[in-house]
Design an enzyme around this catalytic site. Structure first.
Site, PDB file in Angstrom:
ATOM      1  CG  HIS A 163      -2.078  -0.778   0.955  1.00  0.00           C
ATOM      2  ND1 HIS A 163      -3.475  -0.442   1.273  1.00  0.00           N
ATOM      3  CD2 HIS A 163      -2.197  -2.174   0.589  1.00  0.00           C
ATOM      4  CE1 HIS A 163      -4.325  -1.599   1.080  1.00  0.00           C
ATOM      5  NE2 HIS A 163      -3.558  -2.539   0.483  1.00  0.00           N
ATOM      6  CD  GLU A 165      -7.085   4.332   2.697  1.00  0.00           C
ATOM      7  OE1 GLU A 165      -6.760   3.820   3.708  1.00  0.00           O
ATOM      8  OE2 GLU A 165      -5.859   4.608   1.705  1.00  0.00           O
TER       9      GLU A 165
END
Length: 686
Positions: A468, A493
């Protein structure tokens, strides 16, 4: 090439022959040409009146890329831009079918023609040699610089490239800006091509005649990633990500740059069903990687993202032994192989964003029993998914890297999610002297080196990597098949942090942009359809299921709280059954930024899955089943938007269920709600 079954790999056919131009004066030297296997794409390589190397491309008789320059700007010598002539060239062709150990499809076909052009610079300009290798496919082109050993040039210190793409026709572009503080996590813009500024790749374009293009790169190894910068009109050039040093890339000769790539297609499906970048990467270097299993996972994550729990220790700490056991039990009950746990290690207390000095990758917090939980999971047929957040401090991470991966490998934690939360130019890297550090960019040469070091170290201990805040994907999963996923875009997110934070057209745009580079860990499956403070998602319930077909990853998360997932038994049943590994995949309906519907076949059964996502415009799409086996009946379990569904109101939860029998040749009219989607499971009838 997969070493799982080498006999399935067809023998590559290479037919080299030379085309050498004599050492005449510049104006007398002819251009060199080559064509794709079907002849539709024609390449021309030449030098212009200023003795600068150029290349151009036509397709179906129309100019696509006008003459565009090639070369380098150096920090410590005369630039490699002018004074070149073509010293010779070689042609070859290749034909190969190779197998992926996991992926969107099991087998990949590689059919190409190749042209290697050797440029020689005049003595006045430095006398350097520079080769450019072009590889032409029926659905695109790739080229790279190859710098051979030569007198007087041992090390190249590259300030930038002068690689140009002068796009002849007008059209529309979908893009995100390059070099911004939050990396690739941007909302895509849709503009005219000549309104683009500096863009990350992949950048997707649809020309006015309907031709679709995607500009990207392949095999980014020990080199800076590039941004596509518009210089004038529709003329673009590569600009390399910055470095802490004067040179953006420093390499000893001989070396090859990454491939600069363009996917070319008549329609959106032609961009998606395209393996250009994979074919330009080297075959599997790791050998047998059956220790990695594509699978779905849940995790102690969404609660931290929403703010319900904390990564830091304290009364709201998310990563506790008791909570992790509950997640392991849920995973075992519902068929999830993995449980991700973030915040399990020491170092999260305080302000870690952008420095990560205190992170330990081997020491647990007092309320988290890593060895005990790994054993508890193993007894239930579940695996912990590890987490290494660096806060952008790779100096600290690299010092512990081998020990951290050895620990995970020994405990059976066979997948790790890494993180690099920092501003774009905020990576803390080791300097020359002990204790010295430098600041680097997320996609500079130093980070290309770092990510590959992580992947290679992890492979030693049979650990797969899901990065990520990563460097962009350029097809290296072919060479290193334990590099199984990345974020590298604006993921789920963001939906935790504001109403409609990812708009309804975000995922239908990702399909044709970011997803062209490789698998994305988008983290779908938020069935509550709300983030913090009940902020609504720009999604219907059916769209959350469609994401599992639209956004491919060999590790797919069900991101919501386990308590919420259990309140949606039918949807949870679909998520538990949908595969994360496919034998075939094809886009059967869609347009860039509007909608995308896929048909994918399970690698381990005869089942097909169909589904995808829609933007804010309600539409009815007629789907065919021409991919099914003739003569067979299939039972289709369908999850679709219910009557009146829309992402704009509480009707986003309206979902309809249907069961019907379908055969090859049938048609099905699928209504997609605003912000909607759909999913189907097709099982051969007994």
């Amino acid at each position: 090439m997969s070493l799982l079954n080498p006999s399935l790999r067809a023998c590559a056919l290479v037919l080299p022959f030379a085309l050498v131009t004599p050492a005449f004066a510049q104006q007398d030297r002819p251009a060199v040409t080559a064509a794709s296997p079907d002849g539709s794409i024609v390449l021309t390589v030449a030098t212009d009146n200023d003795s600068r190397p150029t290349w151009s491309l036509s397709r179906k008789g129309k100019l696509l890329i006008a003459p565009s320059k090639l070369g380098f700007i150096l920090t410590d010598g005369l630039n490699m831009v002018r004074g070149f002539s073509i010293a010779g060239s070689d042609k070859a062709s290749g034909q190969e079918r190779w197998e992926q150990p996991w992926g969107e499809r099991r087998f990949v076909n590689d059919s190409h023609n190749e042209l290697l052009v050797r440029f020689q610079q005049s003595d006045v300009q430095g006398g350097r040699r520079m080769n450019v290798r072009f590889r032409l496919f029926d659905d695109g082109v790739g080229f790279r610089y190859e710098l051979p050993e030569q007198p007087g040039l041992k090390t190249m210190r590259i300030a930038d490239e002068t690689t140009e793409f002068d796009i002849a026709p007008a059209g529309t572009a979908w893009w995100i800006p390059g070099g911004e503080w939050n990396r690739y996590e941007q909302v895509y813009q849709k503009t005219a091509i000549d309104a683009v500024s500096t863009a990350h790749t992949p950048i997707t374009m649809r020309l006015d005649d309907g031709t679709h293009l995607s500009f990207h790169e392949a095999a980014l190894v020990d080199y800076a990633g590039y941004w596509l910068k518009r210089s004038d009109g529709r003329k673009f050039r590569t600009t390399l990500a910055p470095s802490s040093q004067a040179a953006r890339v420093i390499r000893d000769l001989p070396f090859n740059t990454p491939w600069r790539t363009i996917r070319i297609a008549d329609d959106a499906a032609g961009l998606v069903d395209n393996d250009l970048e994979l074919n330009l990467n080297e075959p599997n270097k790791l050998g047998d990687v059956r220790w990695f299993r594509p699978a779905k996972y849940i995790g102690i994550w969404w609660g931290m993202i929403r703010g319900d729990w904390s990564w830091a220790e304290g009364p709201n700490h998310g990563a506790t032994t008791a909570r992790t056991k509950r997640y392991i039990d849920f995973a075992a009950k519902h068929g999830f192989r993995g449980v991700l746990v973030e915040g399990w290690d020491k170092g999260w207390n305080g302000d870690w964003f952008g420095h990560g000095d205190d992170f330990s990758y081997t020491q647990s917090t007092p309320d988290f029993d890593l060895p005990g939980l790994a054993a508890y999971a193993r007894d239930k047929g579940v695996h912990l998914i590890g987490h290494h957040e660096t806060g952008g401090n790779i100096a600290n991470y690299e010092a512990q890297l081998d020990a951290a991966m050895r620990l995970y490998g020994g405990l059976g934690v066979d997948v790790v999610k890494t993180g690099y939360v920092a501003d774009a130019g905020g990576i803390i890297a080791p300097g020359e002297a002990p204790g010295e550090t430098r600041m680097e960019w997320h996609d500079g040469q130093r980070m290309a080196q770092h990510h590959l070091r992580v992947v290679e170290t992890a492979a030693k201990y049979h650990v797969a990597v899901n990065a990520h805040e990563p460097i962009k994907d350029t097809g290296l999963r072919r060479t290193y098949p334990n590099w199984v996923g990345r974020e590298g875009a604006r993921g789920m997110e963001y939906n935790a942090w504001g109403a409609f934070a990812n708009g309804p057209d975000h995922e239908p745009t990702l399909v044709y942009t970011r997803m062209l580079s490789g698998p994305m860990d988008f983290t779908p499956g938020v069935l509550s359809l709300e983030g913090a403070d009940h902020a609504p998602l720009a999604s219907t319930l059916a769209k959350q299921l469609g994401l599992y077909l639209a956004l491919y990853s060999p590790i797919q998360m069900a991101a919501d709280f386990i308590e919420t997932l259990e309140t949606f038994p039918k949807e949870l049943d679909f998520i538990s059954k949908v595969p994360a590994d496919w034998s075939e995949s094809r886009l059967i309906a869609g347009e860039v930024g509007d909608y995308a519907i896929f048909a994918r076949k399970d690698r381990n059964s005869e089942d097909w899955y169909v589904g995808g996502v829609n933007d804010a415009t309600a539409r009815t799409v007629t789907l065919g089943f021409d991919y099914l086996e003739p003569g067979k009946r299939y039972t289709a379990t369908i999850y679709r938007d219910g009557e009146g569904a829309t992402y704009l109101t509480d009707a986003r939860h309206e979902i309809a269920y249907e069961t019907r029998t379908v055969r090859k040749g049938d048609r099905y009219d699928l209504w997609l709600a605003p912000g909607g989607g759909a999913a189907m499971r097709l099982v051969p009838a007994k």
